[in-house]
Design an enzyme around this catalytic site. Structure first.
Site, PDB file in Angstrom:
ATOM      1  N   CYS A 155       0.823  -1.213   0.000  1.00  0.00           N
ATOM      2  CA  CYS A 155       0.000   0.000   0.000  1.00  0.00           C
ATOM      3  C   CYS A 155       0.853   1.257   0.000  1.00  0.00           C
ATOM      4  O   CYS A 155       0.669   2.150  -0.809  1.00  0.00           O
ATOM      5  CB  CYS A 155      -0.934   0.011   1.196  1.00  0.00           C
ATOM      6  SG  CYS A 155      -2.190  -1.254   1.047  1.00  0.00           S
ATOM      7  N   HIS A 156       1.776   1.352   0.934  1.00  0.00           N
ATOM      8  CA  HIS A 156       2.538   2.588   1.058  1.00  0.00           C
ATOM      9  C   HIS A 156       4.033   2.328   1.163  1.00  0.00           C
ATOM     10  O   HIS A 156       4.787   3.190   1.612  1.00  0.00           O
ATOM     11  CB  HIS A 156       2.045   3.407   2.253  1.00  0.00           C
ATOM     12  CG  HIS A 156       0.565   3.601   2.234  1.00  0.00           C
ATOM     13  ND1 HIS A 156      -0.282   2.760   2.897  1.00  0.00           N
ATOM     14  CD2 HIS A 156      -0.207   4.474   1.563  1.00  0.00           C
ATOM     15  CE1 HIS A 156      -1.536   3.134   2.648  1.00  0.00           C
ATOM     16  NE2 HIS A 156      -1.512   4.158   1.854  1.00  0.00           N
ATOM     17  N   GLY A 157       4.464   1.133   0.803  1.00  0.00           N
ATOM     18  CA  GLY A 157       5.884   0.857   0.664  1.00  0.00           C
ATOM     19  C   GLY A 157       6.671   0.724   1.956  1.00  0.00           C
ATOM     20  O   GLY A 157       7.769   1.263   2.052  1.00  0.00           O
TER      21      GLY A 157
ATOM     22  N   TYR B 298      -3.738  11.624  -1.170  1.00  0.00           N
ATOM     23  CA  TYR B 298      -3.116  10.330  -0.911  1.00  0.00           C
ATOM     24  C   TYR B 298      -1.604  10.421  -1.120  1.00  0.00           C
ATOM     25  O   TYR B 298      -0.818   9.856  -0.351  1.00  0.00           O
ATOM     26  CB  TYR B 298      -3.729   9.314  -1.867  1.00  0.00           C
ATOM     27  CG  TYR B 298      -3.423   7.872  -1.571  1.00  0.00           C
ATOM     28  CD1 TYR B 298      -3.852   7.287  -0.391  1.00  0.00           C
ATOM     29  CD2 TYR B 298      -2.729   7.088  -2.487  1.00  0.00           C
ATOM     30  CE1 TYR B 298      -3.585   5.956  -0.138  1.00  0.00           C
ATOM     31  CE2 TYR B 298      -2.470   5.757  -2.233  1.00  0.00           C
ATOM     32  CZ  TYR B 298      -2.901   5.192  -1.062  1.00  0.00           C
ATOM     33  OH  TYR B 298      -2.639   3.885  -0.818  1.00  0.00           O
TER      34      TYR B 298
END
Lengths: 192, 431
Positions: A155-157, B298
């Site tokens: 998702c966000h590394g 985001y």
């Protein structure tokens, strides 16, 4: 017949002369306080109804048969509706994790602190990235393992190492090892 | 309210007169969107997007109420009920696709509406309250869009619920209990789905309420205009009806053409194929991205990868996770301060040479780059780009705008709206 105006004026003056707080102030404050406390009390059930209900809280404990897991393998199971990794480390992986025990880390922990005494081949962790809750990859064969040969959150590394410790990326802490963890027998683990 | 030359409502039909004396609703309509509302004569097409946003909300409410008649808010039934709507319910596919794309079109028109406000300085005195209420509407829209996205209980739905409620877990001490309170459990489940459905049905009506306040606040000073010069005389205005009802009506036609083209020919273009896979709490999709209208925010969320602390000591003051969440919310909340950050007395960007440069070559590219970063995978290159453009975004509002308001020399403003339109100065009153 109308009364003369003077007595009324005098009466008003007399009322004004009464010392503060007046009886009426007291009644006002008491009424508003009563209503305020009542409203606050009524808000409590309206807020607590949102928290986990009794049936959700009742699912708090599971037992996992781990006899079929070979060294180097891992399984995913569910605890409190959250995925859990149960992995059995090979001696090489244990060595790799221990080698990094003193490496600079955001949330320093040794492998020993993340496993049960004499059971350091068994690593049990919530498969929930501590950043925003995705399931990291790396438990199953062929999944991306990230830069530290452990787990990677798509998702966000966030990159976790073999022992599930955060090494790179936005996650604040290591993958959570459940506190309520024990071995019922050599092949059965109890979580919760 | 309104200008002294506003036409007064005089009911022609005795029935309307009877009605108006008992409930002055016809009068309210006449003074709000009828001939009784004098409007600047020079509004361009950017001024269409407020009414279009209203139309988009109506489309969402109408299609949404119908969808709710066929939808089950249970973890076992939700996904199947959406498929049932798509396959079995008469015209169900149309209504659902209209609702899905309607959300995107709502955001498109609102973003253009906000762009209009930003470029033409619509947030400046005396219209601050309109702007502030607009930001409230925007926040409510974002919440509603997210809640609705969770309802089909597909893979993207489930993981959106997990990630977005995860934002709250970044708050120190109360974060995790707060998250569990929002979810009604340890992970998204039945309790989550039910409450999200309830709130998704509620919030559009809250939005409608705030829109009433937004328009009420607008009608006190009246609409701004592309020159930013205030209305001075009757010649500067035209009655809202028929002039702007006709112009808004034309905009509605163009909007609906674009809307039905997407709905009929590319209904899933702005969606995500993963959301046609039922929710699986054991497996996160390899690449999760929010809907396009959240991309810039985001990207800001993900741009924070290192803890903020005292270097070389290991003391962490704000962890990266909390920083990302704060920055993401901050990027929207700073709109609340915009009327007091931009202190230039000139409203319209047309007459502000420095502002215009930073707006077109700074703010707009930074938002576009952030959007692209938001949809790309979190690799180093994209993260660095997001960090640079995110930094510019904040600097634009917090540093550049206050600074150029001070040093900029604006171009000469036209003497009046009429002068800007006709080239001839406004005639002095005959008297």
């Amino acid at each position: 017949m109308r009364k003369p105006a003077e007595p009324a004026v005098a009466k008003e003056a007399a009322v004004a002369a009464v010392e503060e707080p007046r009886r009426r102030d007291f009644i006002h404050i008491a009424t508003v306080s009563f209503a305020g406390v009542g409203t606050a009390a009524a808000a409590v059930p309206m807020l607590t109804q949102m928290s986990a209900s009794a049936d959700v809280r009742a699912l708090a404990s599971i037992e996992v048969d781990v006899s079929a897991i070979e060294p180097g393998q891992a399984i995913k199971t569910m605890w409190r509706k959250q995925p859990v990794f149960v992995s059995r480390l090979t001696p090489e992986k244990i060595a790799e994790a221990k080698k990094d025990d003193n490496a600079p880390m955001r949330d320093p922990q040794t492998l020993e602190e993340r496993t049960l005494p004499n059971r350091e081949e068994w690593l049990v962790m919530l498969a929930v990235c501590t950043h925003l809750g995705c399931v990291p990859t790396g438990a199953a064969q062929g999944e991306p393992k990230g830069d530290f040969d452990g787990y990677f959150c798509p998702c966000h590394g966030s990159h976790y190492d073999v022992a599930g410790r955060i090494r790179k990326g936005p996650a604040p802490t290591n993958l959570v090892v459940p506190e309520e963890l024990s071995f019922v027998s050599d092949t059965v683990i109890k979580i919760g | 309210m309104s200008f002294p030359w506003a036409q007064e409502y005089k009911p022609k039909h005795p029935l309307m007169q009877w009605f108006d004396e008992r409930l002055p609703l016809p009068r309210l309509v006449y003074n709000s969107v009828g001939a009784g509302y004098p409007t600047p004569r020079n509004l361009n097409y950017f001024w269409n997007f407020g009414s279009l946003a209203g139309l988009a909300l109506v489309i969402q409410i109408v299609t949404g109420v119908v969808l709710a008649m066929h939808y089950y808010s249970t973890v076992d039934g939700a996904f199947n009920s959406v498929e049932h709507i798509m396959r079995n319910v008469n015209s169900g596919w149309l209504i659902r696709y209209a609702h899905m794309n309607g959300a995107s079109f709502f955001f498109i028109v609102v973003y253009i509406h906000m762009f209009r406000g930003l470029y033409f300085g619509s947030y400046k005195a005396p219209r601050e309250m309109i702007w502030l209420l607009g930001v409230v509407i925007f926040l409510l829209m974002m919440a509603t869009g997210f809640l609705g996205y969770v309802l089909p209980w597909g893979q993207m739905s489930f993981w959106a619920a997990q990630v977005i409620t995860g934002f709250f877990s970044a708050i120190p001490l109360v974060g995790e209990p707060l998250r569990q309170w929002l979810l009604g459990g340890f992970a998204p489940d039945q309790a989550t789905l039910s409450r999200f459905f309830s709130l998704h049905y509620l919030l559009p009506f809250v939005i409608a309420g705030v829109i009433i306040l937004h328009i009420w606040a607008l009608h006190i000073p009246g609409s701004s205009n592309p020159t930013g010069v205030p209305v001075k005389k009757e010649e500067d205005t035209v009655p809202f009806h028929p002039y702007y009802t006709a112009k808004d009506g034309f905009g509605v036609g163009v909007f609906l053409i674009a809307f039905v083209i997407m709905t009929f020919f590319a209904p899933n273009f702005m969606g995500h194929p993963d959301n046609y896979i039922p929710a699986n709490p054991l497996s996160t999709p390899a690449h999760i991205v929010p809907e396009w209208y959240y991309w810039p925010f985001y990207a800001i969320l993900r741009a924070f990868t290192v803890d903020f602390g005292i270097p070389f000591t290991g003391i962490v003051i704000i962890p990266a996770k909390l920083m990302g969440v704060l920055a993401m919310f901050g990027s929207i909340l700073l709109f609340f301060f915009l009327p007091w950050l931009d202190t230039s007395p000139v409203r319209s960007g047309h007459y502000r040479p420095l502002f215009k440069k930073f707006f077109w070559f700074g703010l707009i590219p930074s938002v576009i780059i952030l959007s692209i970063c938001g949809v790309m995978e979190a690799t180093t290159t994209w993260l660095i780009l997001a960090q640079i453009s995110g930094a510019y975004y904040f600097a634009h509002f917090l540093i550049i705008l206050p600074l150029i308001s001070r040093i900029e020399k604006p171009l000469p403003l036209p003497g009046s709206i009429t002068e800007a339109v006709t080239g001839k100065p406004l005639k002095e009153a005959a008297a």
